[in-house]
Design a protein around this motif. Structure first.
Motif, PDB file in Angstrom:
ATOM      1  N   ARG A  78       0.826  -1.207   0.000  1.00 54.02           N
ATOM      2  CA  ARG A  78       0.000   0.000   0.000  1.00 54.02           C
ATOM      3  C   ARG A  78       0.862   1.259   0.000  1.00 54.02           C
ATOM      4  NH1 ARG A  78      -3.846   0.651   5.066  1.00 54.02           N
ATOM      5  NH2 ARG A  78      -1.783   0.730   6.031  1.00 54.02           N
ATOM      6  N   SER A  79       1.875   1.288   0.859  1.00 49.60           N
ATOM      7  CA  SER A  79       2.705   2.485   0.983  1.00 49.60           C
ATOM      8  C   SER A  79       3.583   2.694  -0.246  1.00 49.60           C
ATOM      9  CB  SER A  79       3.576   2.387   2.240  1.00 49.60           C
ATOM     10  OG  SER A  79       2.791   2.323   3.395  1.00 49.60           O
ATOM     11  N   PHE A  80       4.114   1.625  -0.816  1.00 45.48           N
ATOM     12  CA  PHE A  80       4.977   1.733  -1.990  1.00 45.48           C
ATOM     13  C   PHE A  80       4.188   2.326  -3.155  1.00 45.48           C
ATOM     14  CE2 PHE A  80       7.509   0.572  -5.598  1.00 45.48           C
ATOM     15  CZ  PHE A  80       8.805   0.418  -5.135  1.00 45.48           C
ATOM     16  N   ALA A  81       2.999   1.789  -3.408  1.00 46.92           N
ATOM     17  CA  ALA A  81       2.187   2.293  -4.514  1.00 46.92           C
ATOM     18  C   ALA A  81       1.817   3.758  -4.305  1.00 46.92           C
ATOM     19  CB  ALA A  81       0.931   1.440  -4.662  1.00 46.92           C
ATOM     20  N   HIS A  82       1.549   4.141  -3.059  1.00 46.27           N
ATOM     21  CA  HIS A  82       1.174   5.527  -2.766  1.00 46.27           C
ATOM     22  C   HIS A  82       2.338   6.476  -3.010  1.00 46.27           C
ATOM     23  CE1 HIS A  82      -0.639   8.981  -0.800  1.00 46.27           C
ATOM     24  NE2 HIS A  82       0.427   9.077  -0.036  1.00 46.27           N
ATOM     25  N   GLU A  83       3.533   6.102  -2.594  1.00 48.64           N
ATOM     26  CA  GLU A  83       4.667   7.024  -2.650  1.00 48.64           C
ATOM     27  C   GLU A  83       5.408   6.988  -3.980  1.00 48.64           C
ATOM     28  OE1 GLU A  83       7.114   7.816   0.545  1.00 48.64           O
ATOM     29  OE2 GLU A  83       5.737   7.150   2.085  1.00 48.64           O
ATOM     30  N   VAL A  84       5.463   5.827  -4.620  1.00 55.35           N
ATOM     31  CA  VAL A  84       6.214   5.697  -5.869  1.00 55.35           C
ATOM     32  C   VAL A  84       5.310   5.897  -7.080  1.00 55.35           C
ATOM     33  CG1 VAL A  84       7.683   4.139  -7.233  1.00 55.35           C
ATOM     34  CG2 VAL A  84       7.886   4.182  -4.739  1.00 55.35           C
ATOM     35  N   GLY A  85       4.036   5.591  -6.928  1.00 56.54           N
ATOM     36  CA  GLY A  85       3.106   5.727  -8.040  1.00 56.54           C
ATOM     37  C   GLY A  85       2.834   4.428  -8.760  1.00 56.54           C
ATOM     38  N   LEU A  86       3.592   3.396  -8.427  1.00 52.53           N
ATOM     39  CA  LEU A  86       3.433   2.072  -9.014  1.00 52.53           C
ATOM     40  C   LEU A  86       3.606   1.037  -7.916  1.00 52.53           C
ATOM     41  CD1 LEU A  86       5.726   2.430 -12.181  1.00 52.53           C
ATOM     42  CD2 LEU A  86       3.225   2.338 -12.200  1.00 52.53           C
ATOM     43  N   PRO A  87       2.928  -0.098  -8.002  1.00 47.46           N
ATOM     44  CA  PRO A  87       3.190  -1.177  -7.038  1.00 47.46           C
ATOM     45  C   PRO A  87       4.579  -1.766  -7.286  1.00 47.46           C
ATOM     46  CG  PRO A  87       1.622  -1.892  -8.698  1.00 47.46           C
ATOM     47  CD  PRO A  87       1.829  -0.429  -8.924  1.00 47.46           C
ATOM     48  N   PRO A  88       5.133  -2.486  -6.320  1.00 48.43           N
ATOM     49  CA  PRO A  88       6.515  -2.982  -6.440  1.00 48.43           C
ATOM     50  C   PRO A  88       6.781  -3.790  -7.701  1.00 48.43           C
ATOM     51  CG  PRO A  88       5.736  -3.242  -4.196  1.00 48.43           C
ATOM     52  CD  PRO A  88       4.548  -2.799  -4.998  1.00 48.43           C
ATOM     53  N   HIS A  89       5.869  -4.687  -8.071  1.00 49.05           N
ATOM     54  CA  HIS A  89       6.119  -5.533  -9.248  1.00 49.05           C
ATOM     55  C   HIS A  89       6.196  -4.699 -10.519  1.00 49.05           C
ATOM     56  CE1 HIS A  89       4.871  -8.099 -12.670  1.00 49.05           C
ATOM     57  NE2 HIS A  89       5.735  -8.936 -12.115  1.00 49.05           N
ATOM     58  N   ALA A  90       5.256  -3.765 -10.695  1.00 54.16           N
ATOM     59  CA  ALA A  90       5.270  -2.923 -11.883  1.00 54.16           C
ATOM     60  C   ALA A  90       6.512  -2.038 -11.908  1.00 54.16           C
ATOM     61  CB  ALA A  90       4.005  -2.064 -11.930  1.00 54.16           C
ATOM     62  N   TYR A  91       6.908  -1.532 -10.739  1.00 54.48           N
ATOM     63  CA  TYR A  91       8.109  -0.698 -10.690  1.00 54.48           C
ATOM     64  C   TYR A  91       9.347  -1.512 -11.048  1.00 54.48           C
ATOM     65  CZ  TYR A  91      11.695   2.519  -9.101  1.00 54.48           C
ATOM     66  OH  TYR A  91      12.798   3.340  -9.057  1.00 54.48           O
ATOM     67  N   ARG A  92       9.437  -2.739 -10.509  1.00 52.19           N
ATOM     68  CA  ARG A  92      10.599  -3.576 -10.840  1.00 52.19           C
ATOM     69  C   ARG A  92      10.618  -3.917 -12.327  1.00 52.19           C
ATOM     70  NH1 ARG A  92      11.525  -9.218  -7.834  1.00 52.19           N
ATOM     71  NH2 ARG A  92       9.761  -9.815  -9.143  1.00 52.19           N
ATOM     72  N   MET A  93       9.468  -4.183 -12.913  1.00 54.31           N
ATOM     73  CA  MET A  93       9.424  -4.483 -14.342  1.00 54.31           C
ATOM     74  C   MET A  93       9.928  -3.302 -15.158  1.00 54.31           C
ATOM     75  SD  MET A  93       8.769  -6.932 -16.398  1.00 54.31           S
ATOM     76  CE  MET A  93       7.837  -8.004 -15.293  1.00 54.31           C
ATOM     77  N   GLN A  94       9.544  -2.099 -14.744  1.00 51.86           N
ATOM     78  CA  GLN A  94      10.033  -0.917 -15.441  1.00 51.86           C
ATOM     79  C   GLN A  94      11.546  -0.790 -15.319  1.00 51.86           C
ATOM     80  OE1 GLN A  94       7.844   2.961 -15.308  1.00 51.86           O
ATOM     81  NE2 GLN A  94       9.638   3.617 -14.132  1.00 51.86           N
ATOM     82  N   ARG A  95      12.083  -1.021 -14.128  1.00 55.06           N
ATOM     83  CA  ARG A  95      13.525  -0.928 -13.936  1.00 55.06           C
ATOM     84  C   ARG A  95      14.255  -2.017 -14.718  1.00 55.06           C
ATOM     85  NH1 ARG A  95      14.850   3.653 -13.359  1.00 55.06           N
ATOM     86  NH2 ARG A  95      16.914   2.880 -12.795  1.00 55.06           N
ATOM     87  N   ARG A  96      13.633  -3.179 -14.890  1.00 54.72           N
ATOM     88  CA  ARG A  96      14.242  -4.228 -15.702  1.00 54.72           C
ATOM     89  C   ARG A  96      14.299  -3.809 -17.174  1.00 54.72           C
ATOM     90  NH1 ARG A  96      11.800  -9.938 -13.160  1.00 54.72           N
ATOM     91  NH2 ARG A  96      13.160  -9.928 -11.299  1.00 54.72           N
ATOM     92  N   VAL A  97      13.253  -3.147 -17.630  1.00 57.58           N
ATOM     93  CA  VAL A  97      13.272  -2.653 -19.009  1.00 57.58           C
ATOM     94  C   VAL A  97      14.380  -1.618 -19.184  1.00 57.58           C
ATOM     95  CG1 VAL A  97      11.969  -1.317 -20.720  1.00 57.58           C
ATOM     96  CG2 VAL A  97      10.849  -3.174 -19.470  1.00 57.58           C
ATOM     97  N   VAL A  98      14.535  -0.739 -18.199  1.00 62.52           N
ATOM     98  CA  VAL A  98      15.613   0.258 -18.263  1.00 62.52           C
ATOM     99  C   VAL A  98      16.973  -0.434 -18.334  1.00 62.52           C
ATOM    100  CG1 VAL A  98      16.806   2.077 -16.968  1.00 62.52           C
ATOM    101  CG2 VAL A  98      14.307   2.068 -17.098  1.00 62.52           C
ATOM    102  N   LEU A  99      17.185  -1.449 -17.502  1.00 63.14           N
ATOM    103  CA  LEU A  99      18.448  -2.172 -17.514  1.00 63.14           C
ATOM    104  C   LEU A  99      18.659  -2.879 -18.845  1.00 63.14           C
ATOM    105  CD1 LEU A  99      20.994  -3.311 -16.229  1.00 63.14           C
ATOM    106  CD2 LEU A  99      19.580  -5.063 -15.103  1.00 63.14           C
ATOM    107  N   ALA A 100      17.614  -3.507 -19.367  1.00 61.31           N
ATOM    108  CA  ALA A 100      17.729  -4.196 -20.651  1.00 61.31           C
ATOM    109  C   ALA A 100      18.078  -3.216 -21.767  1.00 61.31           C
ATOM    110  CB  ALA A 100      16.425  -4.920 -20.968  1.00 61.31           C
ATOM    111  N   ARG A 101      17.476  -2.038 -21.733  1.00 61.29           N
ATOM    112  CA  ARG A 101      17.799  -1.024 -22.749  1.00 61.29           C
ATOM    113  C   ARG A 101      19.274  -0.645 -22.684  1.00 61.29           C
ATOM    114  NH1 ARG A 101      13.676   3.873 -22.260  1.00 61.29           N
ATOM    115  NH2 ARG A 101      14.925   4.603 -24.010  1.00 61.29           N
TER     116      ARG A 101
END
Length: 275
Positions: A208-231
């Motif tokens: 709950r707190s992660f989604a509120h403060e980051v704007g994305l839940p942990p799994h979605a945020y990690r997926m985005q960071r994985r895409v950044v790393l892959a790029r």
């Protein structure tokens, strides 16, 4: 998995700038970029929920996004929409705006997500014309024209649509630790329990707190960071299959699905534009 329509990365003669052209009905999931985005809608229209509120943009409108601003995007109707976008590293934007204003700047924020400004559109079109080219053509060599167009664009942006970024909200230190764990090791298979332990809270509290403060839940945020790393890996010349595994994806198909969902372009298309 293929994007619904055409989304293409193009080569850009300017360091620190990426270019995209698109004509698509694809709906983009909530995500953010690590760069400033500035572009023009060529046809159709788009609806999005941005960090600056819900917006709609139509043909001839200029659209902008700040680094880290969580947003999505969907077409206004079944015809989709077309746009041209340029993505600038924060350091390039800050340095260019500071040069135009003759004032040192640390952090900058673009103030409006949608603009109807013919002069700004013209400045953008000029920069796109001289700096961006098809992947099948040779590189643009007129650096003087590129630099002039870049300065003209950001001189206008700086006068009308940019401001010093206000201090960000002081993030809960517990959530900051969990976020940093993902940032530092996006390929890691950390569980929600692992992140909760890092933050010193229950899994439900963390979610709950992660989604509120980051704007994305942990799994979605990690997926985005994985895409950044892959790029990053792909841009360095790493083969696609190796980049997928190194970035934490189960295989190349998994990476491709994530790319298309977030960026609307395949890893192969991205590789063709940056290598």
């Amino acid at each position: 998995m293929k994007p619904r329509g055409r989304v293409q990365m193009l080569r850009c003669a300017l360091d620190g700038v990426e270019a995209t052209v698109a004509h698509t009905t694809h709906t983009f999931a909530r995500h953010s970029h690590d760069r400033f985005g500035l572009g023009v809608v060529i046809a159709g229209g788009q609806r999005s929920a941005s960090g600056r509120g819900p917006v709609e943009a139509r043909a001839t409108d200029v659209i902008t996004v700040n680094p880290g601003e969580v947003h999505d995007g969907s077409p206004l109707d079944e015809r989709g929409r077309a746009w041209r976008m340029l993505y600038f590293t924060p350091s390039l934007v800050t340095a260019t705006l500071a040069e135009c204003a003759r004032t040192p700047l640390r952090e900058v924020e673009l103030t409006r997500p949608v603009l109807n400004d013919p002069q700004l559109s013209m400045c953008f079109a000029r920069l796109f014309e001289v700096a961006v080219h098809d992947t099948n053509e040779g590189p643009v060599s007129d650096n003087l024209a590129c630099e002039e167009a870049l300065l003209a664009l950001f001189a206008h942006v700086g006068r009308h649509y940019a401001t010093s970024a206000p201090p960000g909200p002081e993030r809960n230190r517990s959530i900051a630790r969990a976020k940093s764990r993902i940032d530092d090791e996006p390929a890691s298979a950390s569980t929600l329990a692992d992140l909760a332990a890092e933050a010193g809270m229950s899994r439900f509290q963390l979610l709950r707190s992660f989604a509120h403060e980051v704007g994305l839940p942990p799994h979605a945020y990690r997926m985005q960071r994985r895409v950044v790393l892959a790029r990053q890996l792909i841009a360095q010349g790493t083969p696609l299959a190796d980049a997928a595994v190194s970035a934490g994806f189960s295989d190349q198909s998994h990476m491709t699905r994530a790319f298309v969902r977030l960026l609307g372009v395949t890893p192969a298309g991205y590789a063709a534009a940056v290598r």
